[in-house]
Design a protein around this motif. Structure first.
Motif, PDB file in Angstrom:
ATOM      1  N   VAL A  21       1.211  -1.792   0.060  1.00  0.00           N
ATOM      2  CA  VAL A  21      -0.007   0.090   0.143  1.00  0.00           C
ATOM      3  C   VAL A  21       0.697   1.326  -0.161  1.00  0.00           C
ATOM      4  CG1 VAL A  21      -1.971   1.189   1.065  1.00  0.00           C
ATOM      5  CG2 VAL A  21      -1.765  -1.301   1.596  1.00  0.00           C
ATOM      6  N   LEU A 114      -8.584  -0.986   3.564  1.00  0.00           N
ATOM      7  CA  LEU A 114      -7.946  -2.113   3.276  1.00  0.00           C
ATOM      8  C   LEU A 114      -8.879  -2.809   3.497  1.00  0.00           C
ATOM      9  CD1 LEU A 114      -4.113  -2.189   4.128  1.00  0.00           C
ATOM     10  CD2 LEU A 114      -5.431  -0.733   2.754  1.00  0.00           C
ATOM     11  N   HIS A 145      -9.343   1.881   0.205  1.00  0.00           N
ATOM     12  CA  HIS A 145      -9.116   0.491  -0.374  1.00  0.00           C
ATOM     13  C   HIS A 145      -8.940   0.303  -1.361  1.00  0.00           C
ATOM     14  CE1 HIS A 145     -14.154   1.728  -0.044  1.00  0.00           C
ATOM     15  NE2 HIS A 145     -13.437   1.748  -1.238  1.00  0.00           N
ATOM     16  N   HIS A 146      -8.894  -0.828  -2.637  1.00  0.00           N
ATOM     17  CA  HIS A 146      -8.387  -1.126  -3.932  1.00  0.00           C
ATOM     18  C   HIS A 146     -10.153   0.250  -4.060  1.00  0.00           C
ATOM     19  CE1 HIS A 146      -4.880  -3.276  -4.256  1.00  0.00           C
ATOM     20  NE2 HIS A 146      -5.922  -4.200  -3.313  1.00  0.00           N
ATOM     21  N   PHE A 215      -5.069   2.313  -4.594  1.00  0.00           N
ATOM     22  CA  PHE A 215      -5.897   2.533  -3.272  1.00  0.00           C
ATOM     23  C   PHE A 215      -6.378   3.860  -3.691  1.00  0.00           C
ATOM     24  CE2 PHE A 215      -2.701  -0.957  -2.410  1.00  0.00           C
ATOM     25  CZ  PHE A 215      -3.871  -2.047  -2.189  1.00  0.00           C
TER      26      PHE A 215
END
Length: 222
Positions: A21, A114, A145-146, A215
């Protein structure tokens, strides 16, 4: 995912975000600062997806008066969270389960880092709505998050994620397996859809505060 119930994988969990990340430690620091804009010195904070305890520890170190309720479906990850917290463990109540297993609050802020990329869209909307119900009016929610363009551009962003992982020391075959798993197993959404879900769940003033390759992170107000 099954890795979160594998004791050996859980023991290595803390290595992952630092390598995968972009700016992970600064993401945690920014999340705390955004919560603190509205949270009182003695705030009660909800952390959804608290397994591992990384953000619980980061918040505990910086905000001495805060207490926490951490929720995670994995018993193994919650054990790791308790270990990670160490001397701060007394300030956190850990609950195994999902958002419905969280106390009703009211909370002075919430974080979900995440985690939401594991949750399908309809359930993600419901989860966000349940977080909103547990917050005091005006409290902040921080999520990350993604979240990246889907469709024709999806492969490009996954390749960028893999390239970052390799540049952080992850073996290339492992990075390739990771992006295949993300592509096939995670219900990722576009940033536009993620923003809309926060608004549909009742949040206002939804603002992007973080972007690191695949992200994204937002702050929103209950």
């Amino acid at each position: 995912m099954s890795a979160f119930s594998d004791p050996e994988a859980v023991a290595r969990y803390a290595e992952g975000p630092l390598r995968l990340v972009p700016g992970f430690l600064d993401l945690q620091r920014m999340a705390g600062l955004l919560l603190a804009e509205r949270a009182p010195a003695d705030a009660r904070i909800l952390v959804l997806g608290a397994g591992g305890g990384l953000e619980l520890k980061a918040f505990s170190e910086r905000y001495a008066g805060w207490s926490f309720d951490g929720v995670d479906p994995s018993a193994e990850m919650l054990k790791l969270a308790a270990q990670t917290l160490g001397p701060f463990a007394a300030r956190a109540r850990l609950h195994q389960g999902y958002i419905d297993d969280a106390p009703t609050g009211p909370f002075d802020g919430a974080a979900c880092l995440l985690t939401l990329h594991f949750i399908p869209e309809d359930e993600r909307r419901r989860t966000l709505s349940q977080i909103h119900r547990r917050l005091t009016p005006g409290a902040r929610l921080v999520v990350a998050h993604h979240s990246f363009p889907q469709g024709a551009h999806k492969a490009t962003w996954l390749k960028r994620y893999a390239a970052f992982a390799v540049s952080s020391g992850v073996p290339a075959p492992d990075a390739e397996r990771a992006i295949r798993a993300i592509d096939e197993q995670l219900p990722t959404l576009s940033p536009e859809r993620d923003t809309a879900l926060l608004e549909e769940a009742g949040f206002s003033d939804v603002e992007l505060f973080y972007a690191g390759f695949s992200f994204r992170g937002w702050v929103a107000t209950a």
